[in-house]
Design an enzyme around this catalytic site. Structure first.
Site, PDB file in Angstrom:
ATOM      1  N   PRO A 239     -21.729  66.738  33.924  1.00 43.02           N
ATOM      2  CA  PRO A 239     -20.388  66.458  34.426  1.00 43.02           C
ATOM      3  C   PRO A 239     -19.357  67.560  34.167  1.00 43.02           C
ATOM      4  O   PRO A 239     -18.206  67.411  34.549  1.00 43.02           O
ATOM      5  CB  PRO A 239     -20.001  65.193  33.647  1.00 43.02           C
ATOM      6  CG  PRO A 239     -20.713  65.339  32.344  1.00 43.02           C
ATOM      7  CD  PRO A 239     -21.998  66.056  32.653  1.00 43.02           C
ATOM      8  N   LEU A 240     -19.750  68.633  33.491  1.00 37.43           N
ATOM      9  CA  LEU A 240     -18.774  69.664  33.134  1.00 37.43           C
ATOM     10  C   LEU A 240     -18.435  70.529  34.344  1.00 37.43           C
ATOM     11  O   LEU A 240     -19.283  70.757  35.213  1.00 37.43           O
ATOM     12  CB  LEU A 240     -19.304  70.551  32.010  1.00 37.43           C
ATOM     13  CG  LEU A 240     -19.808  69.838  30.753  1.00 37.43           C
ATOM     14  CD1 LEU A 240     -20.283  70.859  29.729  1.00 37.43           C
ATOM     15  CD2 LEU A 240     -18.739  68.936  30.163  1.00 37.43           C
ATOM     16  N   CYS A 241     -17.200  71.029  34.360  1.00 37.90           N
ATOM     17  CA  CYS A 241     -16.763  71.824  35.500  1.00 37.90           C
ATOM     18  C   CYS A 241     -17.074  73.293  35.261  1.00 37.90           C
ATOM     19  O   CYS A 241     -16.174  74.129  35.187  1.00 37.90           O
ATOM     20  CB  CYS A 241     -15.269  71.619  35.737  1.00 37.90           C
ATOM     21  SG  CYS A 241     -14.877  69.879  35.971  1.00 37.90           S
ATOM     22  N   THR A 242     -18.336  73.588  35.092  1.00 35.11           N
ATOM     23  CA  THR A 242     -18.787  74.963  34.955  1.00 35.11           C
ATOM     24  C   THR A 242     -20.235  75.051  35.443  1.00 35.11           C
ATOM     25  O   THR A 242     -21.028  74.141  35.163  1.00 35.11           O
ATOM     26  CB  THR A 242     -18.703  75.450  33.486  1.00 35.11           C
ATOM     27  OG1 THR A 242     -19.568  76.592  33.338  1.00 35.11           O
ATOM     28  CG2 THR A 242     -19.163  74.384  32.511  1.00 35.11           C
TER      29      THR A 242
ATOM     30  N   LEU B  68     -14.256  69.326  27.755  1.00 31.12           N
ATOM     31  CA  LEU B  68     -13.746  68.383  28.760  1.00 31.12           C
ATOM     32  C   LEU B  68     -13.557  66.972  28.210  1.00 31.12           C
ATOM     33  O   LEU B  68     -13.426  65.998  28.952  1.00 31.12           O
ATOM     34  CB  LEU B  68     -14.656  68.322  30.000  1.00 31.12           C
ATOM     35  CG  LEU B  68     -14.381  69.389  31.069  1.00 31.12           C
ATOM     36  CD1 LEU B  68     -15.092  70.688  30.739  1.00 31.12           C
ATOM     37  CD2 LEU B  68     -14.788  68.909  32.443  1.00 31.12           C
TER      38      LEU B  68
END
Ligand SMILES: *Cc1c(COP(=O)(O)O)cnc(C)c1O
Length: 431
Positions: A344-347, A385
């Protein structure tokens, strides 16, 4: 009926239902088999110390201790964990290049077996703390040897490092005993590196370390009551790697140990093991939230990711290699497709597995990363996050035990303080 991954008869879907995902599950039987697989073959003179760094969960420590493991710790929290887990102080050693005054004081106040000092200034500080307390501090010296380990995942000695005292330097310090009268110099420790998968390399390291310890104790005129040969025993994660064979390893090690212990019958011999004891026992279980394709590649977007399992991104390698993974709720379906398993991380870095051979993945599936019992949450950026750390469950003797609760939003927020830009009652002005 589709075949499901089970831990001691407990189905993974049942674990996910009870504890939620993402989740770490540890199998107590595997832990026991790992420990005894080595312990029962290893020369009895060699004691096994569990390196809490690999998995600092207090219940894992307690269970390993119940099998006979002692503890090697590297922080105040790890020390407290080991003692609360029931490890007697005389079965604890403390190591680490940057110990605080508070940590060293705790070593002396709790009466642990040895403080492994990694620099001369650290020995001086221990000497001072011992004098203040009117005690003699048991100290082992960590040596950075002249020789380097071949074929390890990450070398820690034999090159410029923050760890230990260089061999050359130490042989020149013949007045150590006189200079530090409140220190009881009683041992030598060497840790060469981690992730070693060749039995012969471990045997060779051990031989050289024992030889170095003998020469050093002669040169410094210290009685060698303890020698810690490190460890660094690896487990295989990736294609092309194979596991150490405990029989082959101990067939090589035991004569070396026997030889040494015959010459030094009173010397305590120590081996430190982290990954080797815990990795295999753990599975990281993630629930699949969405599936999609992007420019021809399949993605399974899961609720877990690299914030709990940084090691899965790749260890000491620029090429992404995948940990062993499976769709746990449909084990018998053939792996006919390739999937990128992401979190789910934005990377883009939040990729647990790249082009992993899996059966067709559907939302709601449970994807498992095997061999995840070491360097999981403890070595991962769990705060990234604001997702927090996952729940951890130990299954032992057929029963499930929640050994760490999942972080809730309040757990993460309560240590922050809200600054009010409209208030002018400046609270923390330096005087
Ligand atoms: C990290 C470490 C260990 C444990 O390493 P593993 O590879 O997990 O067995 C043991 N001793 C020292 C000094 C360490 O730094």
């Amino acid at each position: 009926m589709t075949r499901e991954f089970q831990v001691q008869g407990v189905r993974v879907s049942e674990l996910a239902r009870r504890y939620g995902t993402p989740l770490f599950v540890y199998d107590g039987t595997v832990l026991r088999d790992r420990f005894h697989g080595l312990r029962d073959r290893l020369h009895p003179a060699m004691e096994i110390f569990y390196s809490l760094k690999a998995n600092p969960n207090i219940s894992i420590c307690a269970l390993l201790h119940s099998f006979g493991a002692r503890a090697e710790v590297s922080s105040l929290v790890e020390l407290t964990t080991a003692l609360r887990a029931g490890v007697p102080p005389q079965q604890v050693i403390f190591l680490g290049p940057g110990k605080s005054r508070q940590e060293l004081a705790a070593c002396l106040d709790t009466g642990i077996y040895a403080v492994v000092c990694e620099s001369i200034p650290e020995v001086a500080l221990v000497d001072e703390l011992a004098r203040e307390r009117g005690v003699k501090a048991p100290v082992a010296l960590r040596v950075n040897p002249r020789f380097a380990v071949k074929r390890s995942g990450l070398a820690m000695g034999g090159r410029p490092r923050q760890f230990g005292i260089d061999e050359e330097e130490l042989f020149g310090q013949t007045d150590l005993v006189k200079r530090f009268p409140d220190v009881d110099l009683m041992g030598v420790q060497v840790y060469m590196g981690t992730r070693i998968l060749h039995e012969t390399v471990i045997v060779e390291n051990t031989t050289r370390i024992l030889d170095l310890a003998e020469r050093l104790s002669d040169a410094l005129s210290i009685e060698l009551r303890m020698v810690d040969v490190g460890g660094g025993l690896g487990v295989s994660y990736f294609d092309g790697e194979s596991d150490l064979d405990a029989q082959v390893l101990t067939d090589g090690l035991n004569p070396v140990i026997e030889d040494f212990t015959a010459r030094h019958p009173g010397t305590r011999m120590i081996m430190e093991l982290g990954r080797y004891l815990t990795a295999e026992a753990g599975t990281y279980v993630m629930g699949v939230r969405y599936t999609k394709t992007s420019m021809g590649e399949r993605f399974a977007v899961a609720d877990g990711g690299t914030h709990h399992h940084m090691a899965a991104v790749g260890i000491g390698s620029f090429v992404k290699r995948n940990f062993p993974m499976a769709v746990l709720n449909r084990l018998d379906e053939p792996a006919t497709e390739e999937w990128n398993v992401t979190g789910p991380l934005c990377t883009p870095g939040d990729t647990i597995g790249k082009k992993v051979p899996l059966p067709p993945v559907r939302p709601g599936d449970l994807i498992g990363v095997h061999r995840s019992g070491a360097y999981g949450p403890t070595a991962s950026p769990g705060l990234f996050l604001g997702h927090g750390y996952p729940a951890e469950v130990l299954v032992h003797e057929g029963r499930c035990h929640l050994v760490r609760e999942r972080d809730r939003p309040d757990d993460l927020l309560q240590r922050q303080r809200l600054y009010d830009p409209t208030a002018h009652d400046a609270a923390d002005v330096p005087h």
